[in-house]
Structures are given as structure tokens and as C-alpha cells.
Scaffold this motif. Structure first.
Motif, PDB file in Angstrom:
ATOM      1  N   ALA A  88       7.006   9.439 -30.675  1.00  0.00           N
ATOM      2  CA  ALA A  88       6.269  10.647 -31.084  1.00  0.00           C
ATOM      3  C   ALA A  88       5.683  10.452 -32.479  1.00  0.00           C
ATOM      4  O   ALA A  88       6.313   9.844 -33.347  1.00  0.00           O
ATOM      5  N   ASP A  89       4.475  10.976 -32.665  1.00  0.00           N
ATOM      6  CA  ASP A  89       3.830  10.877 -33.974  1.00  0.00           C
ATOM      7  C   ASP A  89       4.619  11.698 -34.998  1.00  0.00           C
ATOM      8  O   ASP A  89       4.965  12.853 -34.725  1.00  0.00           O
ATOM      9  N   PRO A  90       4.897  11.136 -36.172  1.00  0.00           N
ATOM     10  CA  PRO A  90       5.702  11.866 -37.166  1.00  0.00           C
ATOM     11  C   PRO A  90       5.127  13.221 -37.590  1.00  0.00           C
ATOM     12  O   PRO A  90       5.883  14.123 -37.928  1.00  0.00           O
ATOM     13  N   MET A  91       3.790  13.381 -37.528  1.00  0.00           N
ATOM     14  CA  MET A  91       3.228  14.700 -37.864  1.00  0.00           C
ATOM     15  C   MET A  91       3.543  15.713 -36.758  1.00  0.00           C
ATOM     16  O   MET A  91       3.787  16.882 -37.034  1.00  0.00           O
ATOM     17  N   ASP A  92       3.541  15.255 -35.501  1.00  0.00           N
ATOM     18  CA  ASP A  92       3.893  16.156 -34.393  1.00  0.00           C
ATOM     19  C   ASP A  92       5.374  16.522 -34.483  1.00  0.00           C
ATOM     20  O   ASP A  92       5.777  17.660 -34.228  1.00  0.00           O
ATOM     21  N   VAL A  93       6.175  15.538 -34.872  1.00  0.00           N
ATOM     22  CA  VAL A  93       7.614  15.779 -35.034  1.00  0.00           C
ATOM     23  C   VAL A  93       7.838  16.797 -36.155  1.00  0.00           C
ATOM     24  O   VAL A  93       8.594  17.764 -35.993  1.00  0.00           O
ATOM     25  N   LEU A  94       7.136  16.589 -37.265  1.00  0.00           N
ATOM     26  CA  LEU A  94       7.312  17.494 -38.403  1.00  0.00           C
ATOM     27  C   LEU A  94       6.891  18.920 -38.031  1.00  0.00           C
ATOM     28  O   LEU A  94       7.591  19.889 -38.338  1.00  0.00           O
ATOM     29  N   ARG A  95       5.767  19.025 -37.331  1.00  0.00           N
ATOM     30  CA  ARG A  95       5.256  20.342 -36.926  1.00  0.00           C
ATOM     31  C   ARG A  95       6.283  21.065 -36.044  1.00  0.00           C
ATOM     32  O   ARG A  95       6.591  22.245 -36.244  1.00  0.00           O
ATOM     33  N   THR A  96       6.839  20.333 -35.100  1.00  0.00           N
ATOM     34  CA  THR A  96       7.794  20.939 -34.169  1.00  0.00           C
ATOM     35  C   THR A  96       9.112  21.260 -34.873  1.00  0.00           C
ATOM     36  O   THR A  96       9.706  22.322 -34.652  1.00  0.00           O
ATOM     37  N   ALA A  97       9.550  20.354 -35.736  1.00  0.00           N
ATOM     38  CA  ALA A  97      10.823  20.564 -36.440  1.00  0.00           C
ATOM     39  C   ALA A  97      10.723  21.745 -37.410  1.00  0.00           C
ATOM     40  O   ALA A  97      11.643  22.562 -37.500  1.00  0.00           O
ATOM     41  N   VAL A  98       9.585  21.872 -38.104  1.00  0.00           N
ATOM     42  CA  VAL A  98       9.417  22.998 -39.040  1.00  0.00           C
ATOM     43  C   VAL A  98       9.408  24.313 -38.269  1.00  0.00           C
ATOM     44  O   VAL A  98      10.022  25.299 -38.685  1.00  0.00           O
ATOM     45  N   SER A  99       8.751  24.302 -37.123  1.00  0.00           N
ATOM     46  CA  SER A  99       8.730  25.507 -36.298  1.00  0.00           C
ATOM     47  C   SER A  99      10.161  25.868 -35.870  1.00  0.00           C
ATOM     48  O   SER A  99      10.552  27.038 -35.869  1.00  0.00           O
ATOM     49  N   ALA A 100      10.961  24.845 -35.556  1.00  0.00           N
ATOM     50  CA  ALA A 100      12.348  25.084 -35.121  1.00  0.00           C
ATOM     51  C   ALA A 100      13.247  25.539 -36.274  1.00  0.00           C
ATOM     52  O   ALA A 100      14.242  26.235 -36.039  1.00  0.00           O
ATOM     53  N   LEU A 101      12.913  25.164 -37.519  1.00  0.00           N
ATOM     54  CA  LEU A 101      13.742  25.590 -38.663  1.00  0.00           C
ATOM     55  C   LEU A 101      13.882  27.114 -38.687  1.00  0.00           C
ATOM     56  O   LEU A 101      14.902  27.663 -39.088  1.00  0.00           O
ATOM     57  N   ASP A 102      12.828  27.760 -38.263  1.00  0.00           N
ATOM     58  CA  ASP A 102      12.783  29.217 -38.223  1.00  0.00           C
ATOM     59  C   ASP A 102      13.978  29.828 -37.484  1.00  0.00           C
ATOM     60  O   ASP A 102      14.524  30.842 -37.904  1.00  0.00           O
ATOM     61  N   PHE A 103      14.431  29.167 -36.396  1.00  0.00           N
ATOM     62  CA  PHE A 103      15.551  29.721 -35.603  1.00  0.00           C
ATOM     63  C   PHE A 103      16.837  29.810 -36.423  1.00  0.00           C
ATOM     64  O   PHE A 103      17.717  30.599 -36.123  1.00  0.00           O
ATOM     65  N   TYR A 104      16.949  28.912 -37.400  1.00  0.00           N
ATOM     66  CA  TYR A 104      18.222  28.792 -38.141  1.00  0.00           C
ATOM     67  C   TYR A 104      18.142  29.464 -39.510  1.00  0.00           C
ATOM     68  O   TYR A 104      18.954  29.207 -40.373  1.00  0.00           O
ATOM     69  N   ASP A 105      17.114  30.290 -39.702  1.00  0.00           N
ATOM     70  CA  ASP A 105      16.990  31.028 -40.951  1.00  0.00           C
ATOM     71  C   ASP A 105      16.760  32.496 -40.588  1.00  0.00           C
ATOM     72  O   ASP A 105      15.631  32.969 -40.543  1.00  0.00           O
ATOM     73  N   LYS A 106      17.873  33.169 -40.354  1.00  0.00           N
ATOM     74  CA  LYS A 106      17.781  34.559 -39.890  1.00  0.00           C
ATOM     75  C   LYS A 106      17.142  35.476 -40.932  1.00  0.00           C
ATOM     76  O   LYS A 106      16.630  36.544 -40.606  1.00  0.00           O
ATOM     77  N   ASP A 107      17.202  35.067 -42.217  1.00  0.00           N
ATOM     78  CA  ASP A 107      16.657  35.943 -43.270  1.00  0.00           C
ATOM     79  C   ASP A 107      15.254  35.533 -43.689  1.00  0.00           C
ATOM     80  O   ASP A 107      14.748  35.994 -44.699  1.00  0.00           O
ATOM     81  N   GLY A 108      14.651  34.607 -42.927  1.00  0.00           N
ATOM     82  CA  GLY A 108      13.411  33.996 -43.427  1.00  0.00           C
ATOM     83  C   GLY A 108      12.129  34.656 -42.973  1.00  0.00           C
ATOM     84  O   GLY A 108      11.059  34.084 -43.153  1.00  0.00           O
ATOM     85  N   HIS A 109      12.215  35.882 -42.417  1.00  0.00           N
ATOM     86  CA  HIS A 109      10.999  36.442 -41.824  1.00  0.00           C
ATOM     87  C   HIS A 109      10.230  37.437 -42.672  1.00  0.00           C
ATOM     88  O   HIS A 109       9.127  37.826 -42.303  1.00  0.00           O
ATOM     89  N   GLY A 110      10.794  37.849 -43.775  1.00  0.00           N
ATOM     90  CA  GLY A 110      10.138  38.879 -44.586  1.00  0.00           C
ATOM     91  C   GLY A 110       8.889  38.350 -45.269  1.00  0.00           C
ATOM     92  O   GLY A 110       8.791  37.158 -45.574  1.00  0.00           O
TER      93      GLY A 110
END
Ligand code: COA
Length: 379
Positions: free
Chosen positions: A96-118
Motif C-alpha cells: 500500500a502507498d504510504p500516503m494512502d496508509v497515512l490517510r486511512t490511519a489518520v481517519s481511524a485515529l478519530d475512533f480512539y479520541d472520544k473527546d476529539g470532535h469539538g
């Protein structure tokens, strides 16, 4: 009655259109001047650190020493990516291209930051700190995972620049290399309303969260006309392979109307001030490693492109050979751009939230009107 619209024909690509007010950074394309919050990029590259520059971008002023120490500690407390995301990455295809990996991983970080939506400043700033701390860990981890190596845990006594090189290679860089890399991060931190930053502003303008906006920014940065150019510069140098082949290669490429990667800029009509530093680093890395050919080839392309086309190198041109001689794989150059630009993106997102207006331009409709629907068997 609908709002009157102006023709967009004269502003293809929105060139020269002012789409936001911002105090974060300014590019003077005619004179080749880049400033962050009032400070010339040369002054920052000479005297600042990446962490201090990030404070400046987010707060509009240089920090006092306690404030800088506090920000460093907050980054260091966030150097580690969530283990669930690292585990998730282990299931990605190894090619997998590292930019695609980074894009997907950053999107997934959101799941593990319950306070990160404000979208209030305090919450958004906390998310910005987390992302700036964690992006280097994701990029370095992917390099280890795809090569079936153990992920290197961050060392929280190190700066962001040192720690990235350490997690990538498992060895700490020496002071000269660490400083060069730190300045590379300063130089890539912000560049006004470039394509990826504009993307982050459009997304945050809907009051979507920081993770979504940054995910979009990464997708835009990956394009070959934006952040993807640095990898392509190195592919060009590898393709040419020797300084004495440069002129013939370039003549043929120009004849075939190929775009020379790392040359030209949508705003700068003179030398990109960031290229001034990167040219120096490319040479310095050549001297350190005893491999001058990439620098010599780059210099030659630069000279010939100025003579033949009146065009100058941009930020990507000399960063390619600098990173190559640091032993960094080609497809990590654009993710490295992202681990710096996250600071500018989040600065713009904070600014957008602070005075938000949904970004919703109009399109000039050039299609047909008044067509009558025909049944499928009558077309
Ligand atoms: N090599 C050769 N010719 C180039 C060129 C390059 N790198 N960049 C632009 N040109 C030429 C175009 O072919 C065009 O020529 P034409 O008028 O004869 O058709 C003219 O210059 C204008 O090009 P255009 O792409 O419309 O200019 P722009 O201002 O929109 O382009 C870039 C800006 C950055 C997209 C463009 O210079 C480019 O593609 N550069 C290479 C990719 C790159 O390094 N991107 C990183 C940017 S930081």
C-alpha cells in the motif's frame, strides 16, 4: 432571484482569487518571500525549531520558554499512536502507498479520541497537538510494518524531527542531520491557501471535525501536482542517472512537453525561498555521504530550466536529493511533507473555526438546458 455569478473562465484553478482572510502565512510570489505570522521563513529556518514554529502558527506569536516547554511535553505525551491503529495497519497490504496508509490511519485515529470532535478552540487545539505528535509515529510505523520489522517505540526525550528519524531507522540521528531535518519541517509547515490547506478549510468550514479535515488534506497532498512532486523529482534523477546525461534528457522531455517535476510554481515567479535552504542541504548531504551526483544533476537541471524556460525550482526539487541521501525511501517524501504540514493545516482549521462561514462558491453552468426526458427505449 438567484445571486449574480461572475464568469470563472478567467480564474481557472482559482488562480489569484482571494478565498479567505488569514494571518497564518503569506506568499509573495513576485519577490519570493514567505512569512509565517509575520516572520520571514529565512529567519525561522536560521533560528527556530519545528516545535516553536508550530506554536507560532497556532498562536500568532513566538512562545515564552515555559510555553514552548509545555508544548514540547504535550507533543511528547502524544508521540505514541493508539495500539489499535498500529494493529489495524498490520492488516493493510504491504504494498500500500504510504500516503494512502497515512490517510486511512489518520481517519481511524478519530475512533480512539472520544473527546476529539469539538470545534471550539480548546478541543480543536488538543486534537491538533495529538495529530502533530502522532503523525510521525504512523509514517515510521508503516515503514517498519511493511518491511516486517518491529515498530520502534518513540523516545520522548527527543524532538519531533529526531524522534521521527529514530522511529524510522531504530537509530538516533546525529546533531547535524537532526537539525537539517528539523529545518525541513519548518520549511514545509505552511504555505497559505495551497490545495491541501484549502481542502482542510473547506471541510472544517462545514464544522466537520479536525480528523475529517486532516484526512481530506492528506488526500489532496498526495497528488503529483502538489506534495507528490518530491518523490517524482527523485524518480527523474534516478532515470537520468548521471550529470552528463542531463541536457539531452531535458531537451527530449521538453520536446515531449513533459513537466519537469520540482520546477515551476503556481504562485512563485522567482526562486521559492524554501528551495534556497534545501539546495544547501542537498549539497551538505552530498558532502556528508561523498555522493555529489544528485546535487550536481539537480543544479544542472535548475540552470537549464532557467535558461530554457525561465522557470525556478520549488520546495520539492532539492528536498528529493536531501531525503534520498538521508536514506529515506522515495515514497515517504510526501508523508514527511504531511508530518510538517499538519501544523499549517491545523492552524488554518483553528482559524476557520474561530470565524466560520460555510465555504460554498458557485459554478458557472455551461451545460444544456430545457432538455426533455426520453424513455429509455427511445434514446
Ligand atoms: N516543466 C515544464 N514546463 C512547465 C512546468 C514544468 N515543471 N511547469 C509549468 N510548465 C509550463 C506548462 O507546460 C505551461 O506551458 P504552456 O503555456 O506552453 O502550455 C506553462 O508552463 C504554464 O503551466 P501551468 O501548469 O498552467 O502553470 P501553473 O502555474 O498552473 O503550474 C505547477 C504550477 C506547480 C502545477 C506546475 O509548474 C507543475 O506542474 N510543476 C511540476 C510539479 C511540481 O513540482 N509540483 C510541486 C509544486 S510545489
Amino acid at each position: 432571484m438567484s445571486t449574480p455569478k461572475e464568469s470563472s473562465a478567467a480564474t481557472a484553478g482559482l488562480r489569484g482569487v482571494v478565498a479567505a482572510q488569514s494571518s497564518i502565512g503569506d506568499v509573495n510570489g513576485d519577490e519570493g518571500i514567505l512569512i509565517y505570522q509575520g516572520y520571514n521563513i529565512h529567519d525561522l529556518a536560521e533560528n527556530s525549531t519545528f516545535e516553536e514554529t508550530v506554536f507560532l502558527l497556532w498562536n500568532g506569536r513566538l512562545p515564552k520558554s515555559g510555553e514552548l516547554e509545555d508544548l514540547r511535553k504535550q507533543f511528547q505525551a502524544n508521540y505514541e499512536a493508539p495500539k489499535e491503529v498500529l494493529e489495524f495497519m498490520k492488516h493493510f497490504p504491504k504494498d500500500a502507498d504510504p500516503m494512502d496508509v497515512l490517510r486511512t490511519a489518520v481517519s481511524a485515529l478519530d475512533f480512539y479520541d472520544k473527546d476529539g470532535h469539538g470545534t471550539d478552540r480548546e478541543t480543536a487545539l488538543k486534537t491538533a497537538i495529538k495529530l502533530t505528535g502522532q503523525l510521525p509515529a504512523l509514517v515510521a510505523a508503516w515503514e517498519r510494518i511493511r518491511n516486517s520489522k518491529d515498530v520502534v517505540a518513540p523516545d520522548d526525550s527527543l524532538s519531533i524531527a529526531e524522534n521521527f528519524l529514530y522511529m524510522l531507522r531504530g537509530e538516533k540521528p546525529d546533531a547535524d542531520e537532526a537539525r537539517m531535518f528539523d529545518v525541513c519541517l519548518i520549511l514545509h509547515a505552511d504555505h497559505e491557501l495551497n490545495a491541501s490547506t484549502f481542502t482542510t478549510r473547506v471541510i472544517s468550514g462545514t464544522l466537520a471535525d479536525v480528523y475529517g479535515a486532516v484526512t481530506g488534506g492528506i488526500a489532496a497532498l498526495a497528488g503529483p501536482l502538489h506534495g507528490g512532486a518530491n518523490t517524482n523529482v527523485m524518480k527523474t534523477l534516478l532515470e537520468i542517472d548521471s550529470p552528463d546525461k542531463v541536457e539531452a534528457w531535458l531537451d527530449k522531455a521538453l520536446e515531449e512537453k513533459r513537466k519537469i517535476m520540482g520546477i515551476g510554481h503556481a504562485v512563485y515567479k522567482t526562486e521559492d525561498p524554501r528551495a534556497t535552504w534545501l539546495r544547501k542541504f542537498s549539497k551538505q548531504m552530498g558532502e556528508r555521504t561523498g555522493t555529489m551526483k544528485w546535487y550536481e544533476m539537480s543544479e544542472k537541471i535548475e540552470k537549464l530550466m532557467l535558461e530554457k524556460k525561465g522557470m525556478y525550482p520549488n520546495v520539492d526539487f532539492y528536498s528529493a536529493s536531501t531525503y534520498y541521501l538521508m536514506g529515506i525511501p522515495l515514497d515517504l517524501y510526501t508523508p514527511i511533507f504531511a508530518i510538517s504540514r499538519i501544523s499549517g493545516w491545523t492552524g488554518h482549521i483553528l482559524e476557520q473555526y474561530s470565524n466560520n462561514k460555510l465555504i460554498r462558491p458557485r459554478a458557472e453552468y455551461i451545460g444544456e438546458r430545457d432538455l426533455k426526458y426520453a424513455a429509455i427505449d427511445q434514446r
